[in-house]
Design a protein around this motif. Structure first.
Motif, mmCIF file in Angstrom:
data_model
loop_
_atom_site.group_PDB
_atom_site.id
_atom_site.type_symbol
_atom_site.label_atom_id
_atom_site.label_comp_id
_atom_site.label_asym_id
_atom_site.label_seq_id
_atom_site.Cartn_x
_atom_site.Cartn_y
_atom_site.Cartn_z
ATOM 1 N N SER A 112 -23.259 -112.621 -11.363
ATOM 2 C CA SER A 112 -22.180 -111.723 -10.948
ATOM 3 C C SER A 112 -22.659 -110.396 -10.348
ATOM 4 N N VAL A 113 -23.934 -110.079 -10.473
ATOM 5 C CA VAL A 113 -24.440 -108.838 -9.859
ATOM 6 C C VAL A 113 -25.805 -109.098 -9.204
ATOM 7 N N TYR A 114 -26.219 -108.143 -8.361
ATOM 8 C CA TYR A 114 -27.508 -108.264 -7.682
ATOM 9 C C TYR A 114 -28.661 -108.156 -8.661
ATOM 10 N N ASP A 115 -29.823 -108.670 -8.263
ATOM 11 C CA ASP A 115 -31.058 -108.276 -8.948
ATOM 12 C C ASP A 115 -31.707 -107.183 -8.090
ATOM 13 N N VAL A 116 -32.789 -106.613 -8.585
ATOM 14 C CA VAL A 116 -33.395 -105.466 -7.897
ATOM 15 C C VAL A 116 -33.877 -105.851 -6.497
ATOM 16 N N ASP A 131 -37.496 -103.139 -16.469
ATOM 17 C CA ASP A 131 -38.326 -102.325 -17.361
ATOM 18 C C ASP A 131 -38.605 -100.980 -16.696
ATOM 19 N N ALA A 132 -37.912 -99.947 -17.162
ATOM 20 C CA ALA A 132 -38.039 -98.617 -16.534
ATOM 21 C C ALA A 132 -39.434 -98.031 -16.738
ATOM 22 N N ARG A 133 -40.213 -98.562 -17.703
ATOM 23 C CA ARG A 133 -41.573 -98.047 -17.907
ATOM 24 C C ARG A 133 -42.445 -98.324 -16.697
ATOM 25 N N GLN A 134 -42.071 -99.353 -15.922
ATOM 26 C CA GLN A 134 -42.891 -99.708 -14.762
ATOM 27 C C GLN A 134 -42.528 -98.905 -13.513
ATOM 28 N N GLY A 135 -41.514 -98.065 -13.611
ATOM 29 C CA GLY A 135 -41.128 -97.261 -12.452
ATOM 30 C C GLY A 135 -40.369 -98.091 -11.436
ATOM 31 N N ALA A 136 -39.536 -97.436 -10.671
ATOM 32 C CA ALA A 136 -38.718 -98.152 -9.692
ATOM 33 C C ALA A 136 -39.518 -98.392 -8.416
ATOM 34 N N PRO A 137 -39.166 -99.433 -7.669
ATOM 35 C CA PRO A 137 -39.837 -99.674 -6.381
ATOM 36 C C PRO A 137 -39.616 -98.492 -5.428
ATOM 37 N N ASP A 138 -40.443 -98.417 -4.393
ATOM 38 C CA ASP A 138 -40.352 -97.320 -3.417
ATOM 39 C C ASP A 138 -38.942 -97.215 -2.845
ATOM 40 N N GLY A 139 -38.480 -96.004 -2.704
ATOM 41 C CA GLY A 139 -37.214 -95.767 -2.010
ATOM 42 C C GLY A 139 -35.990 -95.795 -2.903
ATOM 43 N N VAL A 140 -36.141 -96.222 -4.150
ATOM 44 C CA VAL A 140 -34.995 -96.208 -5.068
ATOM 45 C C VAL A 140 -35.402 -95.536 -6.375
ATOM 46 N N GLN A 141 -34.398 -95.225 -7.144
ATOM 47 C CA GLN A 141 -34.630 -94.610 -8.450
ATOM 48 C C GLN A 141 -33.772 -95.368 -9.449
ATOM 49 N N TYR A 142 -34.273 -95.572 -10.639
ATOM 50 C CA TYR A 142 -33.441 -96.161 -11.680
ATOM 51 C C TYR A 142 -32.623 -95.057 -12.335
ATOM 52 N N ALA A 143 -31.322 -95.323 -12.510
ATOM 53 C CA ALA A 143 -30.507 -94.388 -13.280
ATOM 54 C C ALA A 143 -30.887 -94.521 -14.749
ATOM 55 N N ARG A 144 -30.643 -93.478 -15.504
ATOM 56 C CA ARG A 144 -30.833 -93.553 -16.956
ATOM 57 C C ARG A 144 -29.755 -92.697 -17.617
ATOM 58 N N LYS A 195 -29.051 -92.260 2.248
ATOM 59 C CA LYS A 195 -30.088 -91.230 2.198
ATOM 60 C C LYS A 195 -30.814 -91.284 0.852
ATOM 61 N N ARG A 196 -30.036 -91.518 -0.197
ATOM 62 C CA ARG A 196 -30.632 -91.655 -1.524
ATOM 63 C C ARG A 196 -29.974 -92.837 -2.217
ATOM 64 N N ALA A 197 -30.780 -93.633 -2.940
ATOM 65 C CA ALA A 197 -30.241 -94.804 -3.625
ATOM 66 C C ALA A 197 -30.655 -94.795 -5.092
ATOM 67 N N LEU A 198 -29.685 -95.054 -5.943
ATOM 68 C CA LEU A 198 -29.950 -95.160 -7.379
ATOM 69 C C LEU A 198 -29.468 -96.523 -7.840
ATOM 70 N N LEU A 199 -30.272 -97.189 -8.646
ATOM 71 C CA LEU A 199 -29.842 -98.465 -9.215
ATOM 72 C C LEU A 199 -29.361 -98.229 -10.644
ATOM 73 N N THR A 200 -28.216 -98.850 -10.959
ATOM 74 C CA THR A 200 -27.650 -98.711 -12.299
ATOM 75 C C THR A 200 -27.218 -100.089 -12.789
ATOM 76 N N HIS A 201 -26.461 -100.150 -13.907
ATOM 77 C CA HIS A 201 -26.015 -101.435 -14.457
ATOM 78 C C HIS A 201 -27.249 -102.286 -14.766
ATOM 79 N N LEU A 202 -28.271 -101.621 -15.322
ATOM 80 C CA LEU A 202 -29.584 -102.239 -15.531
ATOM 81 C C LEU A 202 -29.645 -102.951 -16.884
ATOM 82 N N GLY A 203 -29.975 -104.215 -16.854
ATOM 83 C CA GLY A 203 -30.073 -105.000 -18.080
ATOM 84 C C GLY A 203 -31.471 -104.968 -18.664
ATOM 85 N N HIS A 204 -31.741 -105.895 -19.593
ATOM 86 C CA HIS A 204 -33.073 -105.904 -20.202
ATOM 87 C C HIS A 204 -34.096 -106.608 -19.305
ATOM 88 N N GLY A 205 -33.650 -107.038 -18.143
ATOM 89 C CA GLY A 205 -34.579 -107.599 -17.166
ATOM 90 C C GLY A 205 -35.180 -106.542 -16.257
#
Ligand SMILES: [Zn+2]
Ligand SMILES: [Zn+2]
Length: 262
Positions: free
Chosen positions: A212-216, A241-254, A229-239
Motif C-alpha cells: 500500500s505504500v512506496y519503499d525507499v 534503519d535510520a542508523r544507516q543514514g538516508a540515501p543522497d538527496g533525501v532525509q528521514y523524518a523522525r 527542492k527538499r524531500a523528507l521520507l516519513t511513514h517509516l516502518g521497521h524496514g
C-alpha cells in the motif's frame, strides 16, 4: 529555530509503529532501547499563524505531551485508517475539557467514514467544538496557517485510496503525501519547495499487489521525477534503519524533527 512557519513531526512511523511490539529485529531492538529508530505513528503539526494538526495518530496524547503542546487550531485528516485517526478521541476530549474549538477537516468521503467510525463526534456537545467538516464545502474555503490546501486523491495500493495535501502559500508550495503507491497524476506534486513522502521499507520484497505504500527505492525514483527542492521520507516502518543514514538527496523524518516551511 526558524522564524517562519514550520512543520513538526509528531510521529514518523508507519501503521504499526517502531518498534513493532512483537518483533525482535535489529531496528525494533534499537527502537525499544530508545534509539534513533524509535518512532510513533504519523501525525505532523504546522506551526504558523495557526497550529494545524495533520492526522491524529493513536499516540497523539503522548506526542503532544512529549512536544509540550497545549492545543491545536484545526485538524486535517488524510484518510480514515487507524494509524491516522485513532487519536481523534483524545483530540475531541482535549477540546471538551478545555473548551477549545478545533474543527476537523477532511475530504468529504473521508469525513463520512470518520462520522461512521466515531458516531459520538456527531452529538451536539462534540459538534460544537470538534465538528467534522468536508474540505470541499464552500464554508471551508479557509486557509490553514496561511496556506491554501488542495486535497488530492491518491492510490493507496491494496488499501484503496488516501489523500495527500498540497499547500500553497506566499513563499511557495509544499506537499504532505504519507500514504501512496503508484501515484498517477504527478503534475500537482512537481517542483515543490518541500515534499514529505511516505516510504515504509528500504527495499520491499513483497509483490506490489499486496502493498500500500512506496519503499525507499521507489520513493527515490519518484522524487527524481518530481524534483522537490527538499524531500523528507516519513511513514517509516521497521524496514528502514535510520542508523544507516538516508540515501543522497533525501532525509528521514523522525519524531520531534522540526523543518522550515516555505
Ligand atoms: Zn498510514
Ligand atoms: Zn493508510
Amino acid at each position: 529555530m526558524p522564524s517562519g512557519p514550520t512543520l513538526r513531526f509528531l510521529g514518523a512511523a508507519d501503521s504499526q509503529g517502531v518498534p513493532r511490539w512483537w518483533c525482535a529485529c535489529s531496528v525494533c531492538r534499537d527502537a525499544r532501547g530508545g534509539g534513533v529508530n524509535a518512532r510513533t505513528r504519523p501525525s505532523v503539526l504546522i506551526e504558523g499563524p495557526e497550529r494545524v494538526l495533520i492526522d491524529a495518530a493513536p499516540e497523539l496524547r503522548l506526542q503532544a505531551s512529549r512536544e509540550g503542546l497545549t492545543g491545536f487550531s484545526a485538524a486535517l485528516i488524510t484518510h480514515a485508517h487507524n494509524d491516522h485517526v485513532l487519536g481523534l478521541g483524545d483530540l475531541a476530549d482535549w477540546s471538551r475539557w478545555t473548551g477549545a474549538r478545533c474543527p476537523i477537516y477532511a475530504p468529504r468521503e473521508v469525513m463520512e467514514a470518520l462520522a461512521a467510525r466515531f458516531p459520538y463526534l456527531q452529538t451536539a456537545s462534540y459538534r460544537a467544538r470538534t465538528p467534522l467538516l468536508a474540505l470541499e464545502d464552500a464554508a471551508c474555503s479557509r486557509t490553514f496557517a496561511g496556506y491554501r490546501v488542495s486535497a488530492l486523491r491518491v492510490p493507496h495500493g491494496f488499501n484503496g485510496f488516501a489523500y495527500g495535501f498540497r499547500f500553497e502559500g506566499p513563499g511557495g508550495a509544499w506537499g504532505y503525501l504519507p500514504d501512496c503507491l503508484d501515484l498517477a497524476d504527478l503534475a500537482p506534486w512537481r517542483g515543490l519547495k518541500l515534499l514529505v513522502l511516505g516510504a515504509s521499507f528500504f527495499r520491499e520484497a513483497a509483490p506490489k499487489a499486496g502493498r500500500s505504500v512506496y519503499d525507499v527505492q521507489e520513493a527515490l525514483a519518484l522524487l527524481a521525477e518530481l524534483k522537490p527542492k527538499r524531500a523528507l521520507l516519513t511513514h517509516l516502518g521497521h524496514g528502514v534503519d535510520a542508523r544507516q543514514g538516508a540515501p543522497d538527496g533525501v532525509q528521514y523524518a523522525r519524531d520531534g524533527l522540526v523543518v522550515p516551511l516555505p
